[in-house]
Write a protein that holds these residues in place. Structure first.
Motif, PDB file in Angstrom:
ATOM      1  N   VAL A  78      -3.703 -11.154   5.529  1.00 31.16           N
ATOM      2  CA  VAL A  78      -3.312 -11.272   4.240  1.00 31.16           C
ATOM      3  C   VAL A  78      -3.623  -9.932   3.489  1.00 31.16           C
ATOM      4  O   VAL A  78      -4.685  -9.691   3.373  1.00 31.16           O
ATOM      5  CB  VAL A  78      -4.339 -12.469   3.515  1.00 31.16           C
ATOM      6  CG1 VAL A  78      -3.833 -12.451   1.961  1.00 31.16           C
ATOM      7  CG2 VAL A  78      -4.053 -13.801   4.164  1.00 31.16           C
ATOM      8  N   THR A  79      -2.607  -9.514   2.838  1.00 29.78           N
ATOM      9  CA  THR A  79      -2.828  -8.252   2.013  1.00 29.78           C
ATOM     10  C   THR A  79      -2.538  -8.607   0.564  1.00 29.78           C
ATOM     11  O   THR A  79      -1.631  -9.134   0.150  1.00 29.78           O
ATOM     12  CB  THR A  79      -1.581  -7.280   2.538  1.00 29.78           C
ATOM     13  OG1 THR A  79      -1.645  -6.965   3.944  1.00 29.78           O
ATOM     14  CG2 THR A  79      -1.767  -6.085   1.409  1.00 29.78           C
ATOM     15  N   LEU A 136      -5.765  -1.686  -5.982  1.00 33.21           N
ATOM     16  CA  LEU A 136      -6.447  -2.131  -4.899  1.00 33.21           C
ATOM     17  C   LEU A 136      -5.381  -2.750  -3.900  1.00 33.21           C
ATOM     18  O   LEU A 136      -4.722  -3.559  -4.235  1.00 33.21           O
ATOM     19  CB  LEU A 136      -7.753  -3.001  -4.848  1.00 33.21           C
ATOM     20  CG  LEU A 136      -8.618  -2.612  -6.124  1.00 33.21           C
ATOM     21  CD1 LEU A 136      -9.849  -3.721  -5.946  1.00 33.21           C
ATOM     22  CD2 LEU A 136      -9.371  -1.299  -5.666  1.00 33.21           C
ATOM     23  N   LEU A 137      -5.341  -2.239  -2.683  1.00 35.24           N
ATOM     24  CA  LEU A 137      -4.701  -2.692  -1.655  1.00 35.24           C
ATOM     25  C   LEU A 137      -5.572  -3.110  -0.466  1.00 35.24           C
ATOM     26  O   LEU A 137      -6.175  -2.200   0.088  1.00 35.24           O
ATOM     27  CB  LEU A 137      -3.782  -1.839  -1.092  1.00 35.24           C
ATOM     28  CG  LEU A 137      -2.488  -2.323   0.135  1.00 35.24           C
ATOM     29  CD1 LEU A 137      -1.691  -3.248  -0.572  1.00 35.24           C
ATOM     30  CD2 LEU A 137      -1.669  -1.392   0.558  1.00 35.24           C
ATOM     31  N   ILE A 138      -5.843  -4.329  -0.165  1.00 33.64           N
ATOM     32  CA  ILE A 138      -6.791  -4.948   0.636  1.00 33.64           C
ATOM     33  C   ILE A 138      -6.202  -5.924   1.644  1.00 33.64           C
ATOM     34  O   ILE A 138      -5.627  -6.726   1.515  1.00 33.64           O
ATOM     35  CB  ILE A 138      -7.929  -5.627  -0.109  1.00 33.64           C
ATOM     36  CG1 ILE A 138      -8.343  -4.719  -1.402  1.00 33.64           C
ATOM     37  CG2 ILE A 138      -9.144  -5.864   0.718  1.00 33.64           C
ATOM     38  CD1 ILE A 138      -9.020  -5.606  -2.523  1.00 33.64           C
ATOM     39  N   ASP A 139      -6.786  -5.685   2.890  1.00 37.09           N
ATOM     40  CA  ASP A 139      -6.010  -6.266   4.147  1.00 37.09           C
ATOM     41  C   ASP A 139      -7.359  -7.298   4.489  1.00 37.09           C
ATOM     42  O   ASP A 139      -8.571  -6.731   4.638  1.00 37.09           O
ATOM     43  CB  ASP A 139      -5.847  -5.625   5.246  1.00 37.09           C
ATOM     44  CG  ASP A 139      -4.528  -4.403   4.834  1.00 37.09           C
ATOM     45  OD1 ASP A 139      -3.525  -5.206   4.311  1.00 37.09           O
ATOM     46  OD2 ASP A 139      -4.402  -3.497   5.258  1.00 37.09           O
ATOM     47  N   TYR A 140      -7.055  -8.464   4.940  1.00 38.62           N
ATOM     48  CA  TYR A 140      -8.187  -9.432   5.393  1.00 38.62           C
ATOM     49  C   TYR A 140      -7.315 -10.011   6.470  1.00 38.62           C
ATOM     50  O   TYR A 140      -6.222 -10.294   6.576  1.00 38.62           O
ATOM     51  CB  TYR A 140      -8.188 -10.493   4.424  1.00 38.62           C
ATOM     52  CG  TYR A 140      -8.755  -9.839   2.969  1.00 38.62           C
ATOM     53  CD1 TYR A 140     -10.300  -9.815   2.998  1.00 38.62           C
ATOM     54  CD2 TYR A 140      -8.133  -9.918   2.025  1.00 38.62           C
ATOM     55  CE1 TYR A 140     -10.875  -9.448   1.934  1.00 38.62           C
ATOM     56  CE2 TYR A 140      -8.543  -9.213   0.648  1.00 38.62           C
ATOM     57  CZ  TYR A 140      -9.921  -9.166   0.708  1.00 38.62           C
ATOM     58  OH  TYR A 140     -10.531  -8.765  -0.466  1.00 38.62           O
ATOM     59  N   LEU A 141      -8.456 -10.060   7.611  1.00 39.89           N
ATOM     60  CA  LEU A 141      -7.740 -10.787   8.926  1.00 39.89           C
ATOM     61  C   LEU A 141      -8.398 -12.102   8.653  1.00 39.89           C
ATOM     62  O   LEU A 141      -9.397 -12.345   8.803  1.00 39.89           O
ATOM     63  CB  LEU A 141      -8.241 -10.029  10.145  1.00 39.89           C
ATOM     64  CG  LEU A 141      -7.705 -10.417  11.441  1.00 39.89           C
ATOM     65  CD1 LEU A 141      -6.267 -10.241  11.771  1.00 39.89           C
ATOM     66  CD2 LEU A 141      -8.610  -9.739  12.402  1.00 39.89           C
ATOM     67  N   VAL A 142      -7.572 -13.157   8.785  1.00 40.35           N
ATOM     68  CA  VAL A 142      -7.618 -14.429   8.713  1.00 40.35           C
ATOM     69  C   VAL A 142      -6.959 -15.093   9.934  1.00 40.35           C
ATOM     70  O   VAL A 142      -6.154 -14.771  10.708  1.00 40.35           O
ATOM     71  CB  VAL A 142      -6.952 -15.093   7.389  1.00 40.35           C
ATOM     72  CG1 VAL A 142      -7.588 -14.510   6.278  1.00 40.35           C
ATOM     73  CG2 VAL A 142      -5.464 -15.154   7.241  1.00 40.35           C
ATOM     74  N   PRO A 143      -7.705 -16.413  10.403  1.00 40.38           N
ATOM     75  CA  PRO A 143      -7.013 -17.046  11.666  1.00 40.38           C
ATOM     76  C   PRO A 143      -5.647 -17.699  11.108  1.00 40.38           C
ATOM     77  O   PRO A 143      -5.204 -17.808  10.135  1.00 40.38           O
ATOM     78  CB  PRO A 143      -8.195 -18.211  11.873  1.00 40.38           C
ATOM     79  CG  PRO A 143      -9.189 -18.382  10.456  1.00 40.38           C
ATOM     80  CD  PRO A 143      -9.087 -17.027  10.044  1.00 40.38           C
TER      81      PRO A 143
END
Length: 170
Positions: A78-79, A136-143
């Motif tokens: 999710v970016t 802000l450009l933020i990457d989140y690793l989710v299932p």
């Protein structure tokens, strides 16, 4: 009542009152600083909106599912893009967390190891040294099973006990 109970009734009554009161006082003494220093008043940022927080304008916020080279199988990225218009002095904040609105309310920290090309202009936290508006450009690793909606929680010392809870849905 026997003689012992009768002669100690006043002391026993005091114990019944004082033991819970002592426990409550000790618990309050230990937990009040923790609760006072945690964000407890959410300022909700709806999609497409802006809010004032700690002297800055935060928003709008958006999110999308993206593919990055180093993401593991059975996961999604999710970016999140979050616009920041700092004030004078500029806002400083912690690295925002992503929280699931539904389900079990899982939370994720940002990831910088997913293979995104390095760009010195990309920010993942509020930079006190930047005085012009930025994103802000933020990457989140989710299932795989995390589908949204999500909230991005942005916290700043200047804004305590409030924090921004930006609603995003990829």
């Amino acid at each position: 009542m026997t003689g012992w109970w009768r002669s100690n009734a006043l002391a026993l009554g005091a114990l019944v009152v004082l033991v819970p009161a002592t426990y409550a006082a000790l618990t309050w003494n230990e937990w009040s600083p923790v609760l006072q220093n945690s964000g407890s008043q959410a300022i909700t940022l709806q999609p497409g909106d802006e809010v004032e927080y700690a002297g800055a304008t935060i928003g709008p916020a958006s999110a999308e599912f993206t593919e990055l080279p180093d993401m593991p199988a059975h996961s999604r990225v999710v970016t999140v893009t979050l616009h920041i218009d700092p004030d004078d002095p500029p806002i400083a904040c912690d690295k925002p967390q992503l929280r699931e609105l539904g389900g079990s309310g899982r939370t994720w920290n940002l990831r910088e190891d997913l293979g995104r090309d390095w760009n010195p202009d990309l920010k993942t936290f509020c930079d006190r040294e930047v005085e012009q508006p930025y994103e802000l450009l933020i990457d989140y690793l989710v299932p795989d099973d995390a589908s949204g909606p999500f909230v991005v929680e942005l916290k700043s010392v200047e804004g305590w006990p409030q924090f921004v809870s930006a609603v995003v849905e990829p």
